[in-house]
Scaffold this motif. Structure first.
Motif, PDB file in Angstrom:
ATOM      1  N   PHE A 107      47.466   9.383  17.023  1.00 29.57           N
ATOM      2  CA  PHE A 107      48.656   8.655  17.431  1.00 29.57           C
ATOM      3  C   PHE A 107      49.083   7.800  16.246  1.00 29.57           C
ATOM      4  CE2 PHE A 107      48.797   9.519  21.915  1.00 29.57           C
ATOM      5  CZ  PHE A 107      47.507   9.827  22.253  1.00 29.57           C
ATOM      6  N   GLY A 108      50.282   8.041  15.737  1.00 31.74           N
ATOM      7  CA  GLY A 108      50.765   7.266  14.607  1.00 31.74           C
ATOM      8  C   GLY A 108      49.870   7.449  13.411  1.00 31.74           C
ATOM      9  N   ASN A 109      49.292   6.323  12.936  1.00 28.51           N
ATOM     10  CA  ASN A 109      48.476   6.347  11.728  1.00 28.51           C
ATOM     11  C   ASN A 109      46.986   6.256  12.029  1.00 28.51           C
ATOM     12  OD1 ASN A 109      48.498   6.513   8.895  1.00 28.51           O
ATOM     13  ND2 ASN A 109      48.027   4.347   8.734  1.00 28.51           N
ATOM     14  N   VAL A 110      46.606   6.346  13.309  1.00 27.64           N
ATOM     15  CA  VAL A 110      45.211   6.201  13.702  1.00 27.64           C
ATOM     16  C   VAL A 110      44.734   7.488  14.343  1.00 27.64           C
ATOM     17  CG1 VAL A 110      43.588   4.946  15.164  1.00 27.64           C
ATOM     18  CG2 VAL A 110      45.444   3.730  14.044  1.00 27.64           C
ATOM     19  N   MET A 111      43.531   7.917  13.966  1.00 27.24           N
ATOM     20  CA  MET A 111      42.939   9.124  14.530  1.00 27.24           C
ATOM     21  C   MET A 111      41.695   8.745  15.299  1.00 27.24           C
ATOM     22  SD  MET A 111      41.700  12.577  12.549  1.00 27.24           S
ATOM     23  CE  MET A 111      43.373  12.911  12.030  1.00 27.24           C
ATOM     24  N   THR A 112      41.601   9.215  16.544  1.00 26.58           N
ATOM     25  CA  THR A 112      40.420   8.945  17.354  1.00 26.58           C
ATOM     26  C   THR A 112      39.699  10.247  17.618  1.00 26.58           C
ATOM     27  OG1 THR A 112      41.603   9.233  19.437  1.00 26.58           O
ATOM     28  CG2 THR A 112      41.581   7.018  18.491  1.00 26.58           C
ATOM     29  N   SER A 113      38.420  10.129  17.988  1.00 26.20           N
ATOM     30  CA  SER A 113      37.639  11.311  18.308  1.00 26.20           C
ATOM     31  C   SER A 113      36.766  11.003  19.494  1.00 26.20           C
ATOM     32  CB  SER A 113      36.776  11.737  17.120  1.00 26.20           C
ATOM     33  OG  SER A 113      35.731  10.816  16.921  1.00 26.20           O
ATOM     34  N   ALA A 114      35.991  11.996  19.914  1.00 26.56           N
ATOM     35  CA  ALA A 114      35.145  11.811  21.085  1.00 26.56           C
ATOM     36  C   ALA A 114      34.126  10.708  20.864  1.00 26.56           C
ATOM     37  CB  ALA A 114      34.441  13.114  21.423  1.00 26.56           C
ATOM     38  N   ALA A 115      33.726  10.467  19.619  1.00 25.41           N
ATOM     39  CA  ALA A 115      32.749   9.423  19.320  1.00 25.41           C
ATOM     40  C   ALA A 115      33.399   8.053  19.190  1.00 25.41           C
ATOM     41  CB  ALA A 115      32.017   9.755  18.018  1.00 25.41           C
ATOM     42  N   GLN A 147      39.541   6.624  12.153  1.00 32.90           N
ATOM     43  CA  GLN A 147      39.786   7.120  10.807  1.00 32.90           C
ATOM     44  C   GLN A 147      41.290   7.220  10.599  1.00 32.90           C
ATOM     45  OE1 GLN A 147      37.933  10.827   9.854  1.00 32.90           O
ATOM     46  NE2 GLN A 147      38.771  10.922   7.813  1.00 32.90           N
ATOM     47  N   LEU A 148      41.780   6.568   9.543  1.00 32.39           N
ATOM     48  CA  LEU A 148      43.194   6.645   9.229  1.00 32.39           C
ATOM     49  C   LEU A 148      43.512   7.981   8.585  1.00 32.39           C
ATOM     50  CD1 LEU A 148      43.909   3.056   7.858  1.00 32.39           C
ATOM     51  CD2 LEU A 148      44.112   3.905  10.179  1.00 32.39           C
ATOM     52  N   ARG A 149      44.784   8.299   8.533  1.00 28.69           N
ATOM     53  CA  ARG A 149      45.201   9.577   7.963  1.00 28.69           C
ATOM     54  C   ARG A 149      44.856   9.676   6.480  1.00 28.69           C
ATOM     55  NH1 ARG A 149      48.258  12.923  10.929  1.00 28.69           N
ATOM     56  NH2 ARG A 149      49.151  12.180  12.888  1.00 28.69           N
ATOM     57  N   ASP A 150      44.736   8.531   5.809  1.00 28.34           N
ATOM     58  CA  ASP A 150      44.398   8.579   4.384  1.00 28.34           C
ATOM     59  C   ASP A 150      42.893   8.712   4.161  1.00 28.34           C
ATOM     60  OD1 ASP A 150      43.477   6.097   5.088  1.00 28.34           O
ATOM     61  OD2 ASP A 150      44.765   4.967   3.730  1.00 28.34           O
ATOM     62  N   PHE A 157      29.137  -1.052   5.261  1.00 30.04           N
ATOM     63  CA  PHE A 157      30.080   0.038   4.990  1.00 30.04           C
ATOM     64  C   PHE A 157      29.831   1.188   5.966  1.00 30.04           C
ATOM     65  CE2 PHE A 157      29.802  -2.332   1.139  1.00 30.04           C
ATOM     66  CZ  PHE A 157      31.011  -2.205   0.484  1.00 30.04           C
ATOM     67  N   PRO A 158      30.877   1.640   6.678  1.00 29.01           N
ATOM     68  CA  PRO A 158      30.707   2.815   7.535  1.00 29.01           C
ATOM     69  C   PRO A 158      30.615   4.087   6.698  1.00 29.01           C
ATOM     70  CG  PRO A 158      33.000   2.151   7.527  1.00 29.01           C
ATOM     71  CD  PRO A 158      32.238   1.107   6.733  1.00 29.01           C
ATOM     72  N   GLN A 159      30.157   5.140   7.329  1.00 26.18           N
ATOM     73  CA  GLN A 159      30.055   6.424   6.636  1.00 26.18           C
ATOM     74  C   GLN A 159      31.446   6.972   6.341  1.00 26.18           C
ATOM     75  OE1 GLN A 159      26.954   9.460   7.735  1.00 26.18           O
ATOM     76  NE2 GLN A 159      28.742  10.498   8.534  1.00 26.18           N
ATOM     77  N   GLY A 160      31.606   7.618   5.206  1.00 25.42           N
ATOM     78  CA  GLY A 160      32.883   8.226   4.848  1.00 25.42           C
ATOM     79  C   GLY A 160      33.167   8.097   3.372  1.00 25.42           C
ATOM     80  N   ASP A 161      34.102   8.907   2.906  1.00 23.50           N
ATOM     81  CA  ASP A 161      34.470   8.859   1.496  1.00 23.50           C
ATOM     82  C   ASP A 161      35.275   7.619   1.159  1.00 23.50           C
ATOM     83  OD1 ASP A 161      33.224  11.304   1.046  1.00 23.50           O
ATOM     84  OD2 ASP A 161      35.032  12.444   1.521  1.00 23.50           O
ATOM     85  N   ARG A 162      35.990   7.066   2.142  1.00 22.49           N
ATOM     86  CA  ARG A 162      36.792   5.859   1.920  1.00 22.49           C
ATOM     87  C   ARG A 162      36.491   4.840   3.015  1.00 22.49           C
ATOM     88  NH1 ARG A 162      42.912   6.532   0.726  1.00 22.49           N
ATOM     89  NH2 ARG A 162      42.450   4.473  -0.126  1.00 22.49           N
TER      90      ARG A 162
END
Length: 211
Positions: free
Chosen positions: A36-44, A48-51, A188-193
């Motif tokens: 939705f918009g610039n925010v991505m949600t998942s089952a967990a 995560q933003l689109r960037d 820091f959460p897991q992720g490349d950014r």
């Protein structure tokens, strides 16, 4: 009158179709992930933003810092930092940064002698493999001796209520000058950014032998 009734019926049908479509979108977002918009949600429930930036939904919390030996010059101390982990952080915890912010002396640490484990409410401890990197010491710089602890694997996002992450750092020696020393802790959460989150300051106090 017939026109008004026909208009109301048309509006009702349109509203019903909109509600059905919205329900399908919500159902799909829960089961498969939906943006939705610039925010991505998942089952967990990870964010995560689109960037590509990742965020914690529920933040870990620094709850305690202590040293096993508080005498100046001592060479056998361990500095422990206790962090409360929420039941669901949204993203796994990938690394911590611990940086000395205040204190007369700059404290040096052993790079390959870090302890890390997750403690359950029952007291059971599960060791966590980690890699420690220490930034070059600066001459009175704000971020002198910044220590990065990367967990492998990352700390799971979900777990028992009241679980804690314990990290122990081994200084080469306690400072030569007594007083209060502050260490800032950042997660820091897991992720490349990953979007870092400052958790607070750990306060350690050291005393001269005359005390």
């Amino acid at each position: 009158m017939k026109k008004k009734i026909h208009k109301k019926a048309t509006n009702a049908i349109a509203l019903g179709l909109f509600s059905s479509i919205l329900a399908l979108l919500v159902w799909g977002s829960k089961d498969r992930g939906f943006s939705f918009g610039n925010v991505m949600t998942s089952a967990a429930e990870a964010v995560q933003l689109r960037d590509g930036k990742t965020y914690f939904i529920n933040l870990p919390m620094l709850i305690e810092a202590e040293t096993t030996v508080n005498r100046i010059y001592a060479r056998n101390a361990t500095y422990y930092f206790a962090i409360a982990l929420p039941q669901n952080m949204g993203e796994p915890l990938q690394k911590l940064e611990i940086a000395q912010k205040e204190g007369f002396d700059s404290i040096d640490f052993f790079e390959n002698d870090t302890l890390a484990y997750v403690q359950s409410p029952s007291g059971e401890r599960v060791a966590i493999a980690s890699k420690t990197e220490i930034a070059p010491s600066g001459d009175r710089s704000e971020d002198r001796n910044k220590i990065t602890i990367t967990f492998n694997p990352s700390i799971p996002a979900s777990g028992d209520l009241n679980r804690k992450l314990i990290v122990g750092l081994r200084p080469i020696s306690n400072p030569r000058t007594d007083g209060t020393y502050l260490f800032g802790v950042t997660a820091f959460p897991q992720g490349d950014r990953p979007n870092s989150q400052f958790l607070g300051y750990g306060r350690l106090s050291f005393y001269s032998l005359r005390f």
